[in-house]
Scaffold this motif. Sequence first.
Motif, PDB file in Angstrom:
ATOM      1  N   UNK A   1     -75.591  50.954 -28.536  1.00 53.39           N
ATOM      2  CA  UNK A   1     -74.882  52.207 -28.852  1.00 53.39           C
ATOM      3  C   UNK A   1     -74.505  53.036 -27.472  1.00 53.39           C
ATOM      4  N   UNK A   2     -75.654  53.129 -26.646  1.00 50.62           N
ATOM      5  CA  UNK A   2     -75.223  53.826 -25.288  1.00 50.62           C
ATOM      6  C   UNK A   2     -74.264  53.189 -24.724  1.00 50.62           C
ATOM      7  N   UNK A   3     -74.221  51.651 -24.734  1.00 49.43           N
ATOM      8  CA  UNK A   3     -72.924  50.569 -23.892  1.00 49.43           C
ATOM      9  C   UNK A   3     -72.048  50.980 -24.355  1.00 49.43           C
ATOM     10  N   UNK A   4     -71.817  51.154 -25.894  1.00 49.20           N
ATOM     11  CA  UNK A   4     -70.599  51.435 -26.269  1.00 49.20           C
ATOM     12  C   UNK A   4     -69.664  52.805 -26.075  1.00 49.20           C
ATOM     13  N   UNK A   5     -70.777  53.793 -25.790  1.00 51.62           N
ATOM     14  CA  UNK A   5     -70.098  54.938 -25.360  1.00 51.62           C
ATOM     15  C   UNK A   5     -69.784  54.974 -23.907  1.00 51.62           C
TER      16      UNK A   5
END
Length: 213
Positions: free
Chosen positions: A132-136
């Motif tokens: 999720x953090x990578x997507x953001x």
Amino acid sequence: MSQVVTPFSAERVLSERHVRILDAAERVFARAGFHAATMNEIAVEAGMSPGNLYRYFPSKDAIIAGISERDRMEIAADFAQLDPARGGLLDQLEALGRQHMTRKPREKAIIAVQIWAEASRTPEMARICAGFDETVEQGLGAAVEAAKASGELPSNLDQARFLQALFMMADGFFCRRAVDPDFDAVAGADALFAAMRGLAQTMLLPSAGEPTP
């Protein structure tokens, strides 16, 4: 139109039944917490039998993963809508941030904090959070790069530190909203985005010969 990131295409479309279960699970988890909640409670909240629930999700961990993935899909789709042709990218980022920070129910912040707590103990949940953090990070990074290229942001903006600061401020916002039922989310968002705009003009890379801050 020239979009900031590649248009998002979800890997799978959630069925109405999946959506109902995930929505019900979020309500149950927000009330009782991950560990105290039971699959039976989620089934009742979703208006179905436990046996039917297990057809869609075999465990609470699978439901938690489903909630996280749904949120990741949503934020990725939102970033795909950023477009310099629609105006300032900082304005668009602020509108996107306010959508998730102030217009979503407080329960979403409570769920986020619970997921982070699980990630500190469970490698699989840590992997989900990292995704999720990578997507953001990718979405924000692409927006910042586009804003620098257009002159909206300084070309010598220290992008790595700027994004790190945004992450920490956003994490703090969600933690505060989760633990304080009286927290003024709108006022908090006002402060956060004012800080974002200030940092965007002052968190600059050092000139040649200057020490790194």
